[in-house]
Design a protein around this motif. Structure first.
Motif, PDB file in Angstrom:
ATOM      1  N   PRO A  85       1.888 -20.951  64.326  1.00 14.03           N
ATOM      2  CA  PRO A  85       0.463 -20.605  64.311  1.00 14.03           C
ATOM      3  C   PRO A  85      -0.038 -20.237  62.920  1.00 14.03           C
ATOM      4  O   PRO A  85      -1.164 -20.555  62.557  1.00 14.03           O
ATOM      5  N   ASP A  86       0.801 -19.563  62.139  1.00 15.43           N
ATOM      6  CA  ASP A  86       0.441 -19.171  60.779  1.00 15.43           C
ATOM      7  C   ASP A  86       1.506 -19.719  59.839  1.00 15.43           C
ATOM      8  O   ASP A  86       2.642 -19.250  59.832  1.00 15.43           O
ATOM      9  N   ALA A  87       1.135 -20.724  59.046  1.00 14.22           N
ATOM     10  CA  ALA A  87       2.112 -21.388  58.184  1.00 14.22           C
ATOM     11  C   ALA A  87       2.686 -20.458  57.128  1.00 14.22           C
ATOM     12  O   ALA A  87       3.793 -20.680  56.633  1.00 14.22           O
ATOM     13  N   SER A  88       1.959 -19.410  56.776  1.00 15.76           N
ATOM     14  CA  SER A  88       2.434 -18.491  55.742  1.00 15.76           C
ATOM     15  C   SER A  88       3.272 -17.354  56.307  1.00 15.76           C
ATOM     16  O   SER A  88       3.762 -16.510  55.567  1.00 15.76           O
ATOM     17  N   ASN A  89       3.436 -17.336  57.628  1.00 15.68           N
ATOM     18  CA  ASN A  89       4.164 -16.238  58.258  1.00 15.68           C
ATOM     19  C   ASN A  89       5.013 -16.791  59.398  1.00 15.68           C
ATOM     20  O   ASN A  89       4.560 -16.883  60.538  1.00 15.68           O
ATOM     21  N   VAL A  90       6.245 -17.183  59.084  1.00 15.64           N
ATOM     22  CA  VAL A  90       7.150 -17.711  60.103  1.00 15.64           C
ATOM     23  C   VAL A  90       7.530 -16.585  61.063  1.00 15.64           C
ATOM     24  O   VAL A  90       7.885 -15.486  60.628  1.00 15.64           O
ATOM     25  N   PRO A  91       7.434 -16.805  62.369  1.00  7.87           N
ATOM     26  CA  PRO A  91       7.740 -15.745  63.341  1.00  7.87           C
ATOM     27  C   PRO A  91       9.151 -15.195  63.157  1.00  7.87           C
ATOM     28  O   PRO A  91      10.081 -15.933  62.826  1.00  7.87           O
ATOM     29  N   PRO A  92       9.335 -13.899  63.367  1.00  8.39           N
ATOM     30  CA  PRO A  92      10.655 -13.281  63.201  1.00  8.39           C
ATOM     31  C   PRO A  92      11.538 -13.498  64.422  1.00  8.39           C
ATOM     32  O   PRO A  92      11.081 -13.952  65.460  1.00  8.39           O
ATOM     33  N   GLY A  93      12.799 -13.140  64.262  1.00 11.05           N
ATOM     34  CA  GLY A  93      13.717 -13.147  65.394  1.00 11.05           C
ATOM     35  C   GLY A  93      14.692 -14.293  65.424  1.00 11.05           C
ATOM     36  O   GLY A  93      15.561 -14.338  66.300  1.00 11.05           O
ATOM     37  N   SER A  94      14.590 -15.240  64.493  1.00 11.62           N
ATOM     38  CA  SER A  94      15.470 -16.408  64.562  1.00 11.62           C
ATOM     39  C   SER A  94      16.918 -16.035  64.263  1.00 11.62           C
ATOM     40  O   SER A  94      17.844 -16.619  64.838  1.00 11.62           O
ATOM     41  N   GLU A 160      22.431 -25.600  68.840  1.00 12.52           N
ATOM     42  CA  GLU A 160      21.176 -24.914  69.147  1.00 12.52           C
ATOM     43  C   GLU A 160      20.950 -23.759  68.178  1.00 12.52           C
ATOM     44  O   GLU A 160      19.827 -23.534  67.703  1.00 12.52           O
ATOM     45  N   GLY A 161      22.019 -23.031  67.862  1.00 11.81           N
ATOM     46  CA  GLY A 161      21.902 -21.937  66.907  1.00 11.81           C
ATOM     47  C   GLY A 161      21.503 -22.418  65.525  1.00 11.81           C
ATOM     48  O   GLY A 161      20.710 -21.767  64.832  1.00 11.81           O
ATOM     49  N   ALA A 162      22.043 -23.575  65.110  1.00 13.93           N
ATOM     50  CA  ALA A 162      21.667 -24.137  63.809  1.00 13.93           C
ATOM     51  C   ALA A 162      20.190 -24.507  63.781  1.00 13.93           C
ATOM     52  O   ALA A 162      19.491 -24.281  62.784  1.00 13.93           O
ATOM     53  N   CYS A 163      19.701 -25.074  64.877  1.00 15.53           N
ATOM     54  CA  CYS A 163      18.278 -25.431  64.954  1.00 15.53           C
ATOM     55  C   CYS A 163      17.397 -24.189  64.971  1.00 15.53           C
ATOM     56  O   CYS A 163      16.315 -24.172  64.374  1.00 15.53           O
ATOM     57  N   ILE A 164      17.858 -23.146  65.644  1.00 17.10           N
ATOM     58  CA  ILE A 164      17.102 -21.892  65.659  1.00 17.10           C
ATOM     59  C   ILE A 164      17.024 -21.310  64.255  1.00 17.10           C
ATOM     60  O   ILE A 164      15.961 -20.867  63.801  1.00 17.10           O
ATOM     61  N   LEU A 165      18.142 -21.319  63.555  1.00 18.63           N
ATOM     62  CA  LEU A 165      18.190 -20.743  62.218  1.00 18.63           C
ATOM     63  C   LEU A 165      17.275 -21.492  61.257  1.00 18.63           C
ATOM     64  O   LEU A 165      16.671 -20.898  60.360  1.00 18.63           O
ATOM     65  N   SER A 166      17.155 -22.796  61.434  1.00 23.82           N
ATOM     66  CA  SER A 166      16.271 -23.578  60.569  1.00 23.82           C
ATOM     67  C   SER A 166      14.802 -23.332  60.893  1.00 23.82           C
ATOM     68  O   SER A 166      13.936 -23.525  60.045  1.00 23.82           O
ATOM     69  N   GLY A 167      14.517 -22.928  62.137  1.00 28.04           N
ATOM     70  CA  GLY A 167      13.145 -22.670  62.549  1.00 28.04           C
ATOM     71  C   GLY A 167      12.522 -23.768  63.379  1.00 28.04           C
ATOM     72  O   GLY A 167      11.424 -23.598  63.910  1.00 28.04           O
ATOM     73  N   GLY A 172       6.850 -21.314  70.666  1.00 24.38           N
ATOM     74  CA  GLY A 172       5.699 -20.506  71.022  1.00 24.38           C
ATOM     75  C   GLY A 172       6.076 -19.099  71.444  1.00 24.38           C
ATOM     76  O   GLY A 172       7.113 -18.562  71.052  1.00 24.38           O
ATOM     77  N   TYR A 173       5.226 -18.502  72.265  1.00 27.53           N
ATOM     78  CA  TYR A 173       5.410 -17.128  72.712  1.00 27.53           C
ATOM     79  C   TYR A 173       5.333 -17.073  74.229  1.00 27.53           C
ATOM     80  O   TYR A 173       4.664 -17.891  74.860  1.00 27.53           O
ATOM     81  N   ASP A 174       6.024 -16.102  74.800  1.00 23.44           N
ATOM     82  CA  ASP A 174       5.923 -15.918  76.241  1.00 23.44           C
ATOM     83  C   ASP A 174       4.684 -15.085  76.566  1.00 23.44           C
ATOM     84  O   ASP A 174       3.886 -14.745  75.684  1.00 23.44           O
ATOM     85  N   ASP A 175       4.509 -14.753  77.827  1.00 19.44           N
ATOM     86  CA  ASP A 175       3.314 -14.023  78.253  1.00 19.44           C
ATOM     87  C   ASP A 175       3.222 -12.630  77.649  1.00 19.44           C
ATOM     88  O   ASP A 175       2.139 -12.042  77.612  1.00 19.44           O
ATOM     89  N   ASN A 176       4.350 -12.105  77.188  1.00 18.79           N
ATOM     90  CA  ASN A 176       4.361 -10.771  76.592  1.00 18.79           C
ATOM     91  C   ASN A 176       4.256 -10.805  75.072  1.00 18.79           C
ATOM     92  O   ASN A 176       4.385  -9.770  74.419  1.00 18.79           O
ATOM     93  N   GLY A 177       4.044 -11.996  74.514  1.00 11.55           N
ATOM     94  CA  GLY A 177       3.917 -12.120  73.070  1.00 11.55           C
ATOM     95  C   GLY A 177       5.231 -12.155  72.328  1.00 11.55           C
ATOM     96  O   GLY A 177       5.259 -12.022  71.105  1.00 11.55           O
ATOM     97  N   LYS A 178       6.331 -12.354  73.040  1.00 13.74           N
ATOM     98  CA  LYS A 178       7.647 -12.411  72.410  1.00 13.74           C
ATOM     99  C   LYS A 178       7.957 -13.841  71.989  1.00 13.74           C
ATOM    100  O   LYS A 178       7.716 -14.792  72.725  1.00 13.74           O
ATOM    101  N   VAL A 179       8.509 -13.988  70.784  1.00 16.24           N
ATOM    102  CA  VAL A 179       8.818 -15.318  70.259  1.00 16.24           C
ATOM    103  C   VAL A 179       9.919 -15.968  71.091  1.00 16.24           C
ATOM    104  O   VAL A 179      10.907 -15.325  71.449  1.00 16.24           O
ATOM    105  N   GLU A 180       9.747 -17.247  71.396  1.00 22.52           N
ATOM    106  CA  GLU A 180      10.764 -18.009  72.109  1.00 22.52           C
ATOM    107  C   GLU A 180      11.361 -19.048  71.168  1.00 22.52           C
ATOM    108  O   GLU A 180      10.634 -19.785  70.497  1.00 22.52           O
TER     109      GLU A 180
END
Length: 231
Positions: A85-94, A160-167, A172-180
């Motif tokens: 959603p924001d190119a200058s701010n990659v979501p955290p948690g990866s 899958e972990g390698a793909c997650i680490l790359s981003g 998107g986000y779940d209904d609670n706003g948590k990164v998936e």
């Protein structure tokens, strides 16, 4: 519907959600559960990719040897950082999600290495196996088949972990706003482990390859006029 109130100073209070409604922060991409971002609608390319883009897509380190498969549309969004959603701010948690995949993948591979020593598939064609009682043969066959699949689960979980680490696995986000970060998960582990039918096993195993094949092969056979060949 919620009603905005005016405090008399020309300012309006923002609408408040009613009881039972989910408050979603602005600019968050909320997707239905289990929807794969790689094969969402409108993945056609407005222009052909360059040679370097094609080589990069074909040799992407997260899926080069064993998958998961994903569309070039997703790869281009990843390159241009328009996946977020924001190119200058990659979501955290990866990092946390990638570490979880690494741990689970290593566990699967460890179980496989130990279990195949006790239940090798080659034992199923030996005279000793054929001489055992029927119920015992079924139990040994089940164990041999079950543990032979753990190597695939382990390798796909590591990828899958390698793909997650790359981003690129951002989903998107779940209904609670948590990164998936399950956008490129290639197996639905709980569903596969506790499947009660062949349809559930097929639907939860090698999922991205199944979607890739459906999108790029079977749907292009619709001209044959045969439902069994084109769906």
């Amino acid at each position: 519907p919620p009603v905005s109130s005016n405090d008399g100073n020309g300012t309006n209070d923002s609408p408040k959600p009613l009881a039972g409604q989910t408050k979603v922060e602005p600019n968050l991409v909320v997707r239905p559960p289990k929807q794969q971002i790689s094969f969402e609608k409108n993945i056609q390319l407005p222009q052909l990719p360059s040679l370097f883009e094609t080589i990069g897509y074909a040799h992407f380190f997260g899926s080069f040897l064993i998958g998961p498969q994903f569309s070039f549309h997703l790869y281009r969004k990843f390159l241009t950082v328009s996946l977020y959603p924001d190119a200058s701010n990659v979501p955290p948690g990866s990092y946390k999600s990638a570490l979880k995949s690494l741990t689970l993948g290593a566990l699967y591979l460890g179980v496989h290495q130990i279990a195949v020593g006790y239940f090798p598939t080659s034992y199923l064609i030996t005279p000793e196996y054929a001489a055992k009682p029927f119920i015992k043969r079924l139990a040994i066959m089940w164990c041999a088949g079950k543990f032979s699949f753990t190597k695939y689960l382990g390798i796909w979980t590591l990828a899958e972990g390698a793909c997650i680490l790359s981003g690129i696995s951002f989903n998107g986000y779940d209904d609670n706003g948590k990164v998936e970060w399950n956008g490129l998960a290639n197996v639905e582990k709980w569903k596969f482990e506790f499947a009660t039918s062949l349809a559930q096993i097929i639907g939860s195993f090698n999922t991205n390859t199944n979607l890739w094949t459906k999108t790029y092969i079977f749907k292009r056979l619709i001209f044959l006029g045969n439902k069994n060949l084109s769906t």
